[in-house]
Design a protein around this motif. Structure first.
Motif, PDB file in Angstrom:
ATOM      1  N   LEU A  71       0.943  -1.349  -0.083  1.00 12.37           N
ATOM      2  CA  LEU A  71       0.081   0.249  -0.011  1.00 12.37           C
ATOM      3  C   LEU A  71       0.983   1.336   0.060  1.00 12.37           C
ATOM      4  CD1 LEU A  71      -2.470   1.876   0.334  1.00 12.37           C
ATOM      5  CD2 LEU A  71      -2.467   1.352   2.811  1.00 12.37           C
ATOM      6  N   THR A 226      -8.280  -0.799   2.074  1.00 10.65           N
ATOM      7  CA  THR A 226      -7.098  -1.639   1.623  1.00 10.65           C
ATOM      8  C   THR A 226      -7.263  -3.145   2.264  1.00 10.65           C
ATOM      9  OG1 THR A 226      -5.517   0.441   1.870  1.00 10.65           O
ATOM     10  CG2 THR A 226      -4.510  -1.663   1.631  1.00 10.65           C
ATOM     11  N   ALA A 244      -3.494  -4.315  -2.485  1.00 16.00           N
ATOM     12  CA  ALA A 244      -3.036  -3.516  -1.699  1.00 16.00           C
ATOM     13  C   ALA A 244      -2.281  -2.127  -2.562  1.00 16.00           C
ATOM     14  CB  ALA A 244      -2.261  -3.850  -0.522  1.00 16.00           C
ATOM     15  N   VAL A 247      -4.680  -0.234  -4.419  1.00 17.45           N
ATOM     16  CA  VAL A 247      -5.187   0.808  -3.741  1.00 17.45           C
ATOM     17  C   VAL A 247      -4.590   1.974  -3.502  1.00 17.45           C
ATOM     18  CG1 VAL A 247      -6.315   1.508  -1.405  1.00 17.45           C
ATOM     19  CG2 VAL A 247      -6.972  -0.654  -2.598  1.00 17.45           C
ATOM     20  N   GLY A 248      -3.225   1.876  -3.143  1.00 17.14           N
ATOM     21  CA  GLY A 248      -2.284   2.963  -3.274  1.00 17.14           C
ATOM     22  C   GLY A 248      -2.066   3.922  -4.313  1.00 17.14           C
TER      23      GLY A 248
END
Length: 420
Positions: A71, A226, A244, A247-248
């Protein structure tokens, strides 16, 4: 002792010990990762004092550690930067894959591990450690150097490649066959493409929906989102780590900056737990027999990574000194090699000890090659009576457009490019 009491005592001791280890590593200028692995070996199966009460919590914490590592890496880059990096750095990424995945695959086949073991060990030797390399660049004051965007570009290509590699490896480890592996790969590619499209077209809307002036609310929403996406991704055989990472990528601007500040301490805590857990799951008695093949593999892949960095920097129009610095900086392996080995260890237990020994060697050697590769090459050339040439060329090659992270580093003086 009551189970809860034993859990608290063990967990508190582990976290305190990690803090002491981290402080010691910082004082001597080393990455704490090898010390975390050694701590896990010391207190795991076959170690000095096995930990039983906190084993289940540590396993869950290790999963969270992997999610947070990816992330935070995704938060460093925007979708547009990743697309630009793909367009400019794919030749360097291809060379990186061929030079560094091949030794691992060949070694696994020579050891008799079969195709699945070959794919897993190829990943271990292929992926450099973004965390270790980022710290080394900061410690050496090279964030403003001309070769640094090239290094970051290679790392981004590797991290994006994991979105394809991890689902493929997961499918192979599960024994789902060619059809199942193809479906998993198509799902992974479709998911990555969809998220990149959303991030490019609607990234501001996503960031605005997640944004909050209250740090507590921002932390809860980003972390909850996340973990949820990571769980769904794992259910779809895409990999929680890649979920993850995506998402970042989708978050940008002030939201990404705020989330990074809030989540960095959590990442450091659970990442340390992850490395300890990997050490806990490896019997230290299994490492001495594999030290020789691990060391040989490390020597080979030190040179192949240096060659990768040299080639990538040459494409970007960087001079001789910057090319050697780029190559030496890319040597370190770390968290991602351990992630891959952790996935494969259930199917091929022999990969755990050799991956642990391999990472231990290169996570120590990596910062040394980053600092001394270029001076060593210059000294050798002096002994041979050859001049090393200018530090950098004035032209800009095709890789010169490699994007920097979202947070621009402060530029350094031009002379910093020549300091070892």
């Amino acid at each position: 002792m009551h189970d809860t009491t034993a859990l608290l005592v063990e967990l508190g001791s582990v976290i305190l010990g990690l803090g002491i280890i981290g402080r010691f590593a910082g004082r001597v200028g080393l990455s704490p990762i090898p010390l975390y692995l050694l701590a896990g070996l010391a207190f795991g199966e076959g170690g000095l004092l096995p930990l039983g009460a906190s084993e289940e919590f540590t396993a869950v914490g290790a999963e969270i550690g992997v999610i947070l590592l990816l992330l935070l890496l995704g938060l460093e880059y925007s979708a547009s930067e990743l697309v630009t990096s793909l367009k400019t750095q794919y030749p360097s990424g291809a060379v990186d894959f061929v030079l560094n995945a091949t030794p691992g695959a060949v070694a696994a086949l020579l050891l008799g591990w079969g195709p699945v073991g070959a794919v897993a060990l190829a990943g271990v030797t292929w992926i450099s450690s973004s965390g270790v390399i980022a710290k080394v660049l900061a410690d050496l004051g090279r964030l403003g150097n001309r070769e640094t965007p090239v290094i970051l570009g290679v790392l981004v290509i590797e991290d994006l490649s994991m979105a394809v590699y991890l689902p493929l490896l997961t499918a192979m480890l599960a024994g789902v066959g060619f059809a199942g592996g193809s479906i998993a790969l198509l799902i992974a590619l479709g998911t990555v493409g969809f998220v990149l499209y959303l991030a490019l077209r609607h990234g501001r809307l996503i960031s605005r929906a997640v944004s909050s002036d209250n740090p507590e609310m921002l932390l809860l929403v980003v972390l909850g989102l996340t973990v949820l996406v990571a769980g769904v991704a794992q259910q779809l055989q895409v990999s929680a780590a890649v979920g993850a990472f995506l998402v970042g990528i989708a978050l940008s601007g002030e939201v990404a900056e705020g989330a990074r500040k809030l989540l960095t301490p959590l990442r450091d805590l659970f990442a340390a737990v992850f490395f300890v857990f990997f050490g806990l799951s490896t019997n230290p008695a299994e490492i001495p027999p594999v030290l020789l093949p691990a060391a040989l593999l490390a020597v080979v892949t030190v040179f192949t990574k240096i060659a990768t960095g040299w080639y990538a920097a040459r494409r970007a129009g960087i001079g001789s000194r910057g090319r050697w610095r780029a190559g030496g900086t890319l040597v370190a392996r770390g968290e991602f090699s351990i992630v891959i080995a952790g996935l494969a260890v259930a199917t091929e237990p022999r990969i755990g000890p050799i991956a642990t020994a391999y990472v231990l060697i290169l996570v120590i050697v990596g910062p040394l090659t980053a600092r001394w590769t270029q001076p060593a090459v210059e000294q050798i050339r002096k002994w041979r009576g050859k001049d090393d040439g200018p530090a950098a060329t004035t032209g800009a090659g095709p890789d010169a457009r490699v994007p920097a992270p979202k947070e621009e580093p402060e530029p350094e003086l031009a002379t910093s490019a020549d300091t070892p």
